[in-house]
Design a protein around this motif. Structure first.
Motif, PDB file in Angstrom:
ATOM      1  N   ILE A  51      62.534  66.579  46.221  1.00 34.59           N
ATOM      2  CA  ILE A  51      63.879  66.163  46.613  1.00 34.59           C
ATOM      3  C   ILE A  51      64.215  64.806  45.993  1.00 34.59           C
ATOM      4  O   ILE A  51      65.280  64.606  45.398  1.00 34.59           O
ATOM      5  N   ALA A  52      63.291  63.859  46.128  1.00 33.76           N
ATOM      6  CA  ALA A  52      63.564  62.480  45.711  1.00 33.76           C
ATOM      7  C   ALA A  52      63.729  62.349  44.210  1.00 33.76           C
ATOM      8  O   ALA A  52      64.617  61.637  43.726  1.00 33.76           O
ATOM      9  N   ILE A  53      62.869  63.033  43.448  1.00 30.31           N
ATOM     10  CA  ILE A  53      62.950  62.928  41.993  1.00 30.31           C
ATOM     11  C   ILE A  53      64.245  63.529  41.471  1.00 30.31           C
ATOM     12  O   ILE A  53      64.912  62.957  40.606  1.00 30.31           O
ATOM     13  N   VAL A  54      64.631  64.687  42.013  1.00 34.83           N
ATOM     14  CA  VAL A  54      65.874  65.308  41.561  1.00 34.83           C
ATOM     15  C   VAL A  54      67.075  64.476  42.010  1.00 34.83           C
ATOM     16  O   VAL A  54      68.063  64.345  41.286  1.00 34.83           O
ATOM     17  N   TYR A  55      67.003  63.885  43.211  1.00 36.52           N
ATOM     18  CA  TYR A  55      68.075  62.991  43.683  1.00 36.52           C
ATOM     19  C   TYR A  55      68.242  61.814  42.717  1.00 36.52           C
ATOM     20  O   TYR A  55      69.370  61.453  42.335  1.00 36.52           O
ATOM     21  N   TYR A  56      67.122  61.224  42.328  1.00 35.20           N
ATOM     22  CA  TYR A  56      67.173  60.122  41.349  1.00 35.20           C
ATOM     23  C   TYR A  56      67.756  60.600  40.026  1.00 35.20           C
ATOM     24  O   TYR A  56      68.555  59.905  39.397  1.00 35.20           O
ATOM     25  N   MET A  57      67.367  61.804  39.626  1.00 39.19           N
ATOM     26  CA  MET A  57      67.850  62.330  38.349  1.00 39.19           C
ATOM     27  C   MET A  57      69.356  62.570  38.354  1.00 39.19           C
ATOM     28  O   MET A  57      70.013  62.443  37.317  1.00 39.19           O
ATOM     29  N   VAL A  58      69.913  62.904  39.523  1.00 40.88           N
ATOM     30  CA  VAL A  58      71.368  63.074  39.617  1.00 40.88           C
ATOM     31  C   VAL A  58      72.060  61.771  39.230  1.00 40.88           C
ATOM     32  O   VAL A  58      73.015  61.757  38.438  1.00 40.88           O
ATOM     33  N   LEU A  59      71.568  60.653  39.757  1.00 45.56           N
ATOM     34  CA  LEU A  59      72.148  59.347  39.433  1.00 45.56           C
ATOM     35  C   LEU A  59      71.843  58.942  37.999  1.00 45.56           C
ATOM     36  O   LEU A  59      72.713  58.430  37.282  1.00 45.56           O
ATOM     37  N   PHE A  60      70.619  59.183  37.558  1.00 47.45           N
ATOM     38  CA  PHE A  60      70.228  58.816  36.199  1.00 47.45           C
ATOM     39  C   PHE A  60      71.056  59.563  35.159  1.00 47.45           C
ATOM     40  O   PHE A  60      71.412  59.010  34.115  1.00 47.45           O
ATOM     41  N   MET A  61      71.387  60.822  35.450  1.00 46.41           N
ATOM     42  CA  MET A  61      72.104  61.641  34.479  1.00 46.41           C
ATOM     43  C   MET A  61      73.521  61.143  34.217  1.00 46.41           C
ATOM     44  O   MET A  61      74.110  61.482  33.194  1.00 46.41           O
ATOM     45  N   ILE A  62      74.064  60.332  35.119  1.00 47.28           N
ATOM     46  CA  ILE A  62      75.382  59.755  34.861  1.00 47.28           C
ATOM     47  C   ILE A  62      75.306  58.849  33.638  1.00 47.28           C
ATOM     48  O   ILE A  62      76.101  58.962  32.701  1.00 47.28           O
ATOM     49  N   GLY A  63      74.321  57.946  33.630  1.00 46.11           N
ATOM     50  CA  GLY A  63      74.144  57.064  32.476  1.00 46.11           C
ATOM     51  C   GLY A  63      73.583  57.778  31.271  1.00 46.11           C
ATOM     52  O   GLY A  63      73.981  57.512  30.133  1.00 46.11           O
ATOM     53  N   PHE A  64      72.644  58.706  31.507  1.00 42.82           N
ATOM     54  CA  PHE A  64      72.056  59.444  30.390  1.00 42.82           C
ATOM     55  C   PHE A  64      73.108  60.309  29.709  1.00 42.82           C
ATOM     56  O   PHE A  64      73.135  60.422  28.479  1.00 42.82           O
TER      57      PHE A  64
END
Length: 446
Positions: A51-64
């Protein structure tokens, strides 16, 4: 990479792709390391990290996602021979993602506890997930800057540096995780919190590497990197028609992945642990595929910049053949030895056995996914990022409806739930293929 005849041989494609391939696989090792270490801490930590890694990836993907748009523009300018402009795109993109990271960290700190409480049913997984997110988010600043460096080097086809960077990053992540998760050198065992801190420190090491490499080994004057460019609103505004849609597309794409795991979480902690193992294995294959997809996007952008639109489809076909050859070999290997692969992530015997059906179902989806991803990134490489967003949105709507039926309503076995990947891949392949064959992407200016 110069290319006077306006086409790319298999060898030239491979020269661009293999450093990206190695770097992405090595970067995926960060998630593998977190999962493998936490799988030896407990099932709650293993499930919470999903859950936590994918949650972080949701935010990271905005900048990525923004950096992917910048990469496409850099590739076009590089193909045109307008090298100084690549530097302007890099600097203005860098200023934007720095501001963006600060905003996202602040918003997450304010709203993550409330949001996690609403979407996670298990108290144990809620607490562990929130701990990971809070310690992982500071690393987003380093990750966003690193994404812009990657966009520059991929866009200018100088991909060899990605290999060295990723090796340094993974080695540091393994060391930091080993120390912080289990407790060594007098440091207490921090469990899932240690995994988050270790990954953030690895991002910092990666950024330091890129800065040092750029100062010592890159022709900074040629590309306008010798001194920071002024922040120009006009330059940023010219980037936004491309970058905005890649931001939205990547964010929505990973958000539906997050929703998939929320559906699975309601099937139980065991189903979530199985899916986390399956996600991690899928990530290894996915990174191989993304290396070729990213290469396709960059080379399509470069070849159009060179004025050879007529060579685009033949380039895509060559990349498809290489992609299928390598991805299929990996998939078949994983299908032959699924238990051995699962044991990388956990030493719980019944969890290993329970993971095998889901692993095999997931692997089979890549026989469709190769075509779907390569064709889709080719659409983005033409500069038609708004169209690419619309195409993926169609695929994602069908994907989410399918998940709602088989997971939310029918509550099927976790292995059956992973057939959602087949549905998504098929829709993406169909929509992207139709658009490319239509020729509507030709003569698009960015």
């Amino acid at each position: 990479m110069s290319n006077s005849i306006g086409t790319y041989s298999y060898r030239n494609i491979w020269k661009v792709a293999y450093p990206i391939l190695i770097s992405l696989v090595m970067e995926q090792m960060i998630g593998l390391t977190d999962t493998a270490f936490l799988g030896r801490v407990g099932e709650v930590e293993l499930g919470a990290s999903a859950i936590a890694i994918v949650y972080y990836m949701v935010l990271f993907m905005i900048g990525f996602g923004f950096s992917i748009g910048a990469q496409i523009i850099i590739g076009r300018r590089n193909g045109e021979g307008n090298y100084k402009e690549t530097g302007k795109v890099f600097w203005n993109g860098l200023y934007f993602v720095l501001a963006l990271s600060g905003v996202l960290i602040l918003l997450s700190e304010l709203f993550s506890p409330w949001l996690m409480r609403k979407i996670v049913s298990s108290d144990a997984i809620y607490a562990a997930s929130l701990s990971y997110v809070r310690w992982r988010l500071p690393g987003m600043v380093f990750a966003f800057i690193t994404a812009m460096f990657r966009a520059f080097y991929v866009g200018t086809t100088q991909t060899k540096t990605l290999t060295f960077n990723s090796i340094v990053m993974v080695a540091s992540n393994v060391f930091f995780n080993w120390v912080l998760i289990f407790g060594h050198f007098g440091i207490p065992a921090l469990g899932i919190t240690g995994a988050a801190i270790g990954s953030s420190l690895a991002e910092l090491v990666s950024l330091i590497f890129f800065v040092v490499y750029t100062r010592t080994s890159c022709d900074r004057q040629k590309y306008g990197l010798d001194k920071p460019a002024k922040a120009e609103m006009a330059e940023l505004e010219s980037m936004m028609p491309v970058c905005t849609w890649t931001m939205i597309q990547h964010t929505i794409s990973i958000s539906t992945w997050f929703i998939f795991f929320l559906f699975i979480e309601h099937l139980g902690e065991r189903a979530l642990a199985i899916s986390n193992i399956t996600r991690s294995v899928s990530g290894l294959i996915w990174m191989v595929l993304q290396a070729f997809s990213s290469t396709c996007s960059t080379l399509v952008s470069n070849i159009i910049g060179e004025g050879h639109q007529d060579k685009v489809m033949s380039l895509i076909k060559r990349i498809l053949k290489l992609s299928y050859a390598i991805v299929s070999a990996i998939v078949l290997l994983f299908c032959l030895f699924p238990e051995a692969i699962a044991r990388i992530y956990t030493d719980i015997p019944d969890l290993v056995t329970a993971s095998v059906p889901a692993l095999i179902v997931m692997c089979s989806s890549y026989f469709i996914n190769v075509a779907g991803q390569v064709l889709f990134l080719a659409v983005s490489g033409t500069g038609s990022t708004r169209t690419a967003f619309k195409l993926e949105l169609v695929a994602l709507v069908v994907y989410m409806f399918y998940c709602w039926i088989i997971i939310g309503h029918l509550k099927m076995d976790v292995a059956i739930c992973w057939t959602a990947e087949h549905v998504y891949a098929f829709m993406l392949m169909l929509c992207s293929g139709i658009y490319l064959r239509s020729g509507r992407w030709k003569n698009r200016q960015i």
